[in-house]
Scaffold this motif. Structure first.
Motif, PDB file in Angstrom:
ATOM      1  N   MET A   1     -10.513  -8.478   4.127  1.00  0.00           N
ATOM      2  CA  MET A   1      -9.275  -8.249   3.377  1.00  0.00           C
ATOM      3  C   MET A   1      -8.842  -9.483   2.587  1.00  0.00           C
ATOM      4  O   MET A   1      -8.897 -10.595   3.101  1.00  0.00           O
ATOM      5  N   THR A   2      -8.377  -9.232   1.372  1.00  0.00           N
ATOM      6  CA  THR A   2      -7.780 -10.283   0.559  1.00  0.00           C
ATOM      7  C   THR A   2      -6.349 -10.539   1.047  1.00  0.00           C
ATOM      8  O   THR A   2      -5.818  -9.765   1.858  1.00  0.00           O
ATOM      9  N   ASP A   3      -5.726 -11.568   0.539  1.00  0.00           N
ATOM     10  CA  ASP A   3      -4.330 -11.848   0.903  1.00  0.00           C
ATOM     11  C   ASP A   3      -3.424 -10.682   0.519  1.00  0.00           C
ATOM     12  O   ASP A   3      -2.523 -10.309   1.279  1.00  0.00           O
ATOM     13  N   GLU A   4      -3.651 -10.111  -0.658  1.00  0.00           N
ATOM     14  CA  GLU A   4      -2.846  -8.964  -1.104  1.00  0.00           C
ATOM     15  C   GLU A   4      -3.030  -7.771  -0.172  1.00  0.00           C
ATOM     16  O   GLU A   4      -2.058  -7.105   0.207  1.00  0.00           O
ATOM     17  N   GLU A   5      -4.278  -7.507   0.213  1.00  0.00           N
ATOM     18  CA  GLU A   5      -4.544  -6.392   1.131  1.00  0.00           C
ATOM     19  C   GLU A   5      -3.921  -6.644   2.497  1.00  0.00           C
ATOM     20  O   GLU A   5      -3.351  -5.731   3.101  1.00  0.00           O
ATOM     21  N   GLN A   6      -3.976  -7.879   2.971  1.00  0.00           N
ATOM     22  CA  GLN A   6      -3.359  -8.204   4.256  1.00  0.00           C
ATOM     23  C   GLN A   6      -1.852  -7.989   4.209  1.00  0.00           C
ATOM     24  O   GLN A   6      -1.264  -7.508   5.185  1.00  0.00           O
ATOM     25  N   ALA A   7      -1.234  -8.298   3.098  1.00  0.00           N
ATOM     26  CA  ALA A   7       0.213  -8.086   2.957  1.00  0.00           C
ATOM     27  C   ALA A   7       0.545  -6.602   3.022  1.00  0.00           C
ATOM     28  O   ALA A   7       1.503  -6.198   3.704  1.00  0.00           O
ATOM     29  N   VAL A   8      -0.230  -5.786   2.339  1.00  0.00           N
ATOM     30  CA  VAL A   8       0.000  -4.334   2.373  1.00  0.00           C
ATOM     31  C   VAL A   8      -0.237  -3.805   3.779  1.00  0.00           C
ATOM     32  O   VAL A   8       0.545  -2.989   4.284  1.00  0.00           O
ATOM     33  N   TRP A   9      -1.272  -4.270   4.448  1.00  0.00           N
ATOM     34  CA  TRP A   9      -1.540  -3.797   5.802  1.00  0.00           C
ATOM     35  C   TRP A   9      -0.466  -4.272   6.768  1.00  0.00           C
ATOM     36  O   TRP A   9      -0.153  -3.586   7.741  1.00  0.00           O
ATOM     37  N   GLY A  10       0.150  -5.400   6.492  1.00  0.00           N
ATOM     38  CA  GLY A  10       1.303  -5.827   7.295  1.00  0.00           C
ATOM     39  C   GLY A  10       2.454  -4.835   7.176  1.00  0.00           C
ATOM     40  O   GLY A  10       3.103  -4.504   8.176  1.00  0.00           O
ATOM     41  N   GLU A  11       2.694  -4.329   5.970  1.00  0.00           N
ATOM     42  CA  GLU A  11       3.727  -3.307   5.768  1.00  0.00           C
ATOM     43  C   GLU A  11       3.332  -1.995   6.445  1.00  0.00           C
ATOM     44  O   GLU A  11       4.187  -1.288   6.992  1.00  0.00           O
ATOM     45  N   HIS A  12       2.063  -1.672   6.411  1.00  0.00           N
ATOM     46  CA  HIS A  12       1.530  -0.483   7.104  1.00  0.00           C
ATOM     47  C   HIS A  12       1.830  -0.586   8.606  1.00  0.00           C
ATOM     48  O   HIS A  12       2.331   0.362   9.214  1.00  0.00           O
ATOM     49  N   VAL A  13       1.569  -1.741   9.192  1.00  0.00           N
ATOM     50  CA  VAL A  13       1.822  -1.951  10.623  1.00  0.00           C
ATOM     51  C   VAL A  13       3.318  -1.839  10.925  1.00  0.00           C
ATOM     52  O   VAL A  13       3.712  -1.223  11.928  1.00  0.00           O
ATOM     53  N   LYS A  14       4.159  -2.407  10.083  1.00  0.00           N
ATOM     54  CA  LYS A  14       5.610  -2.301  10.284  1.00  0.00           C
ATOM     55  C   LYS A  14       6.060  -0.844  10.279  1.00  0.00           C
ATOM     56  O   LYS A  14       6.867  -0.430  11.121  1.00  0.00           O
ATOM     57  N   LEU A  15       5.539  -0.055   9.339  1.00  0.00           N
ATOM     58  CA  LEU A  15       5.925   1.354   9.263  1.00  0.00           C
ATOM     59  C   LEU A  15       5.456   2.115  10.495  1.00  0.00           C
ATOM     60  O   LEU A  15       6.212   2.908  11.070  1.00  0.00           O
ATOM     61  N   LEU A  16       4.218   1.886  10.923  1.00  0.00           N
ATOM     62  CA  LEU A  16       3.719   2.584  12.113  1.00  0.00           C
ATOM     63  C   LEU A  16       4.528   2.205  13.349  1.00  0.00           C
ATOM     64  O   LEU A  16       4.827   3.055  14.191  1.00  0.00           O
ATOM     65  N   THR A  17       4.904   0.945  13.464  1.00  0.00           N
ATOM     66  CA  THR A  17       5.736   0.501  14.585  1.00  0.00           C
ATOM     67  C   THR A  17       7.078   1.219  14.566  1.00  0.00           C
ATOM     68  O   THR A  17       7.553   1.701  15.610  1.00  0.00           O
ATOM     69  N   GLN A  18       7.682   1.316  13.393  1.00  0.00           N
ATOM     70  CA  GLN A  18       8.956   2.024  13.248  1.00  0.00           C
ATOM     71  C   GLN A  18       8.798   3.494  13.637  1.00  0.00           C
ATOM     72  O   GLN A  18       9.638   4.055  14.354  1.00  0.00           O
ATOM     73  N   ARG A  19       7.739   4.132  13.166  1.00  0.00           N
ATOM     74  CA  ARG A  19       7.513   5.549  13.471  1.00  0.00           C
ATOM     75  C   ARG A  19       7.262   5.771  14.960  1.00  0.00           C
ATOM     76  O   ARG A  19       7.697   6.780  15.514  1.00  0.00           O
TER      77      ARG A  19
END
Length: 101
Positions: free
Chosen positions: A19-37
């Motif tokens: 993963m690039t830095d940009e992809e890691q940032a998006v996947w960080g948001e993905h993890v936050k959303l899954l945690t919230q759900r």
């Protein structure tokens, strides 16, 4: 409430390891959303497959297909275009610790 599963198809093999830095940032948001759900109770389980193809899976509850489609499309990994989502109906028929019936 119906059960659904969506698959997150990564853009390339060994995505988790490249993963690039940009992809890691998006996947960080993905993890936050899954945690919230998960905390809210709509997410049943989620995680990546291991090996060279890191397909992700997300099993969740939604009232109908339109709501399930919106749920999937709101995932930052899919909304960003970094992963392709594939939605299917799902039914957990065998679950450890659950009573059959």
């Amino acid at each position: 409430m119906e059960q659904w599963i969506y698959f997150l198809h990564p853009p390339r093999e060994n995505f988790a390891g490249t993963m690039t830095d940009e992809e890691q940032a998006v996947w960080g948001e993905h993890v936050k959303l899954l945690t919230q759900r998960l905390e809210e109770g709509s997410l049943i389980l989620a995680g990546p497959t291991l090996g060279t193809t890191n397909t992700g899976i997300c099993v969740f509850e939604a009232p109908d297909e339109d709501a399930a489609q919106a749920y999937m499309q709101a995932d930052p990994a899919i909304a960003s275009g970094m992963a392709r989502g594939e939605l299917r109906g799902f039914q957990a028929a065998f679950l450890r610790g659950a009573t059959a019936g």
